[in-house]
Design an enzyme around this catalytic site. Structure first.
Site, PDB file in Angstrom:
ATOM      1  N   CYS A 120      52.213  45.767   4.638  1.00  0.00           N
ATOM      2  CA  CYS A 120      51.645  44.806   3.680  1.00  0.00           C
ATOM      3  C   CYS A 120      50.930  43.637   4.371  1.00  0.00           C
ATOM      4  O   CYS A 120      49.866  43.197   3.930  1.00  0.00           O
ATOM      5  CB  CYS A 120      52.717  44.300   2.724  1.00  0.00           C
ATOM      6  SG  CYS A 120      54.212  43.682   3.514  1.00  0.00           S
ATOM      7  N   ASP A 163      48.400  41.714  -4.643  1.00  0.00           N
ATOM      8  CA  ASP A 163      49.563  42.386  -4.067  1.00  0.00           C
ATOM      9  C   ASP A 163      49.144  43.606  -3.243  1.00  0.00           C
ATOM     10  O   ASP A 163      48.609  44.571  -3.794  1.00  0.00           O
ATOM     11  CB  ASP A 163      50.498  42.814  -5.204  1.00  0.00           C
ATOM     12  CG  ASP A 163      51.886  43.195  -4.702  1.00  0.00           C
ATOM     13  OD1 ASP A 163      52.002  43.565  -3.522  1.00  0.00           O
ATOM     14  OD2 ASP A 163      52.832  43.125  -5.497  1.00  0.00           O
ATOM     15  N   HIS A 198      51.032  45.796  -1.994  1.00  0.00           N
ATOM     16  CA  HIS A 198      52.024  46.870  -2.087  1.00  0.00           C
ATOM     17  C   HIS A 198      51.606  47.961  -3.071  1.00  0.00           C
ATOM     18  O   HIS A 198      52.333  48.942  -3.245  1.00  0.00           O
ATOM     19  CB  HIS A 198      53.390  46.297  -2.503  1.00  0.00           C
ATOM     20  CG  HIS A 198      53.921  45.270  -1.557  1.00  0.00           C
ATOM     21  ND1 HIS A 198      53.685  43.925  -1.728  1.00  0.00           N
ATOM     22  CD2 HIS A 198      54.640  45.391  -0.410  1.00  0.00           C
ATOM     23  CE1 HIS A 198      54.266  43.249  -0.734  1.00  0.00           C
ATOM     24  NE2 HIS A 198      54.854  44.111   0.079  1.00  0.00           N
TER      25      HIS A 198
END
Length: 643
Positions: free
Chosen positions: A470, A594, A596
């Protein structure tokens, strides 16, 4: 002082009228003969002075190159005190002096005075003509809500590209004659633009269109150089005329759509004008080419001079094509040729200048500008840097970001594969936060990333980094921002290349390359410094509960730096794109991108799934996106101070 009639208004299109507060000097007010007389499209700072007064000759030379034909000087603004009328008269007199060097026509001029203590307070005065002894105060000022739409619904661009190569012969024992021959050759080219045998072909510039109008052919003998722009009769969009030269430019426009108030110049209707030479005219007799031989009387030297002309003009869609050519395109070609001629002349025999015009549309400027760069110098050489710095000063642009480099130039080429560097294009999603729902913070002030970025996340490019990559993805998003803002041309590095950089600087052992080890804010700062020369500020917070206390500091980062921020906490990393902060109540939200996410690049799926959206510090149920028992690092990249 008199007051103008009630129906007279100054219309302001430019988003920022005062470029530099509390600084002496003039700002030239720019309008267009195709708009109502008191319409201000843009403003340019006067940067050339002699003994504390304006150097009008240098100013006129700069503006003749910078401003596309179809825009002109309609007044000046000065920052002054309570003597508003005196300052306004001074501004108008300065604007008239400059205008005399640029344009023939006399017109009413605006004198604007900004209060030195409050530059938002501006008074406008008008001088009806050069012979007028009184100034008129304008009390009605309209600030246009959708200026781009106003400009491009009414008008279009005309583009003419013309490479010129001509020989200059001069006696070897008398080099001073080279200058005379050179000037004579350029004068001959200028005369050729108005030659009756020259043909101008105007056609729609479109890279993809099902219905392209027929080109309009204008012959040199048909051109009208005497009628002033103010006296030209504008035609309706549906005007019909058997004589093609009186067809309006609108006939070559493809009816641009204005669904959004923000309208990029690249999407404007653009007409391509080509210059052709009809040597044979309409003769029915067959003729062979004729070469004329004139022997030199003494030993001579041959000097070949190259010009690459490319002019942009702005025209009302209702002006006949013939007048657009004679009053805009040809004067634009002449001015650009003379500008290049003067730049080459001092070093005619010693250097081979590579002058090339580029067109830009920097933020806050509603129309394109043209800059001629010397390609013999690299963009980082001090001479080129100083040129760009002066342009940033004139246009009121920030001095910490590259906005007028060649990579920023507009791509208006007719071919799909342009020879020059155009905007960076990518298959990745860009700017995924645009259009997302609001944060829900009542009375908050939103501070956002400035510029474009690409969204990097897990499993992209067929690379499985789920569970450990990440921070790498957040770093890739940050580097994509620097690429898209033209701070760098390096490719966005892969995970392996990021690891290689950390090994090369001695931060990691060689075994780190190819591993699945996490990295954090410190490692990201090392990579940004090594690959881009970018410094970073690291903010440490002891828990998620402390993050709202940093909202003001983060807001200032987005307002002053505008770069994406990496938030790292434990084994998780996110990219921060903005904050919405109510300073009075302390309520705040964070715009999180994000990394992820593991799905395909489906924008709707990403937004609806919350992978890009606002996260409240504390929501209605008392829950926080950031954990109270976790330590967080915020990596805030700083813009390099460069132009």
């Amino acid at each position: 002082m008199e007051s103008v009639t009630e129906n007279t208004s100054v219309r302001v299109l430019c988003p920022k009228l005062v470029l530099h507060k509390n600084e002496p000097g003039f700002q030239w007010l720019i309008g267009s003969p195709f708009f109502p007389p008191l319409t201000i499209v843009s403003t340019l700072r006067c940067i050339h002075t002699v003994s504390s007064s304006s150097d009008y000759l240098k100013e006129s030379e700069d503006l003749r190159t910078l401003l596309p034909k179809g825009f002109d000087v309609i007044g000046a603004l000065v920052i002054g005190n309570s003597e508003s009328e005196k300052n306004a008269r001074m501004a108008i007199d300065a604007a008239r002096r400059l205008r005399k060097l640029l344009f023939d026509e006399n017109r009413e001029m605006i004198g604007a005075v900004a209060d030195i203590n409050n530059t938002g307070n501006i008074q406008f005065f008008v001088s009806v003509s050069e012979n007028s002894t009184s100034l008129e105060l304008v009390t009605s000022v309209v600030y246009e809500d959708h200026p781009e739409k106003y400009v491009w619904e009414k008008g279009c661009l005309l583009r003419c590209e013309l490479p010129i190569k001509f020989p200059v012969y001069f006696p070897l024992n008398n080099p001073s004659d080279a200058e005379k021959m050179y000037l004579r050759a350029t004068e001959a080219v200028v005369a050729k633009f108005k030659d009756p045998q020259v043909v101008y072909m105007a056609e729609t510039l479109s890279k993809a269109s099902a219905e392209v109008p027929q080109p309009v052919i204008i012959r040199g003998a048909e051109l009208d150089f005497h009628t002033s722009l103010s006296n030209i009769k504008l035609l309706g969009k549906d005007a019909q005329d058997s004589d093609s030269k009186f067809l309006p430019c609108a006939r070559l426009c493809l009816k641009s759509k204005f669904d959004s108030p923000v309208f990029p110049v690249e999407n404007a209707d653009t007409i391509q004008v080509s210059v052709l030479l009809n040597s044979s005219e309409k003769s029915l007799n067959s003729t062979a080419p004729v070469a004329e031989y004139i022997p030199a009387l003494e030993e001579t030297r041959l000097l070949v001079v190259n010009f690459k002309l490319e002019v942009l003009c702005y025209a009302s869609k209702e002006i006949p094509v013939m007048y657009a050519v004679s009053k805009l395109i040809i004067p634009g070609l002449v001015d650009q040729l003379n500008s290049m001629k003067n730049a080459i002349l001092p070093n005619l025999l010693t250097e081979h200048c590579q002058l090339c015009p580029y067109h830009f549309n920097p933020p806050g400027v509603l129309h394109p500008i043209t800059v001629i760069y010397e390609l013999s110098y690299g963009e980082t050489e001090m001479k080129q840097v100083e040129i760009r710095k002066s342009l940033h000063l004139r246009l009121g642009l920030p001095s910490d970001r590259p906005l007028l480099r060649i990579a920023n130039a507009l791509d208006l080429s007719t071919t799909e594969d342009s020879a020059r560097s155009g905007p960076i294009r990518s298959a990745l999603l860009k700017d995924v936060h645009i259009g997302i729902p609001t944060s829900g913070v009542q009375g908050g002030v939103v501070s956002l990333i400035q510029g474009s970025y690409e969204y990097y996340h897990y499993l992209q490019d067929g690379f499985n980094d789920s569970g450990w990559g990440c921070a790498y993805r957040s770093l890739q998003t940050i580097i994509s921002w620097f690429r898209l803002q033209h701070y760098t041309f390096i490719d966005v590095p892969s995970h392996r290349e990021i690891q290689q950089s950390l090994v090369e600087i001695g931060d990691k052992d060689p075994s780190f390359i190819g591993s699945r080890e996490w990295i954090g804010a410190i490692e990201l700062s090392f990579v940004l410094d090594k690959l881009l020369g970018v410094s970073c500020k690291v903010i440490n917070v002891t828990s998620g509960a402390e993050l709202p206390e940093r909202c003001r500091e983060l807001a200032l980062h987005f307002e002053n730096q505008g770069t994406p921020i990496m938030i790292g906490g434990g084994v998780l990393a996110y990219t921060l794109l903005g904050v919405d902060y109510n300073e009075a109540s302390g309520d705040c939200a964070f715009l999180i991108l994000d990394p992820h996410y593991t799905g395909n690049d489906d924008l709707k799926k990403i937004v609806n799934g919350g992978w890009c959206g606002w996260k409240k510090a504390v929501d209605s149920k008392g829950r926080s996106f950031f954990l109270h028992d976790k330590f967080y690092n915020l990596l805030c990249p700083q813009r390099p101070n460069m132009v």
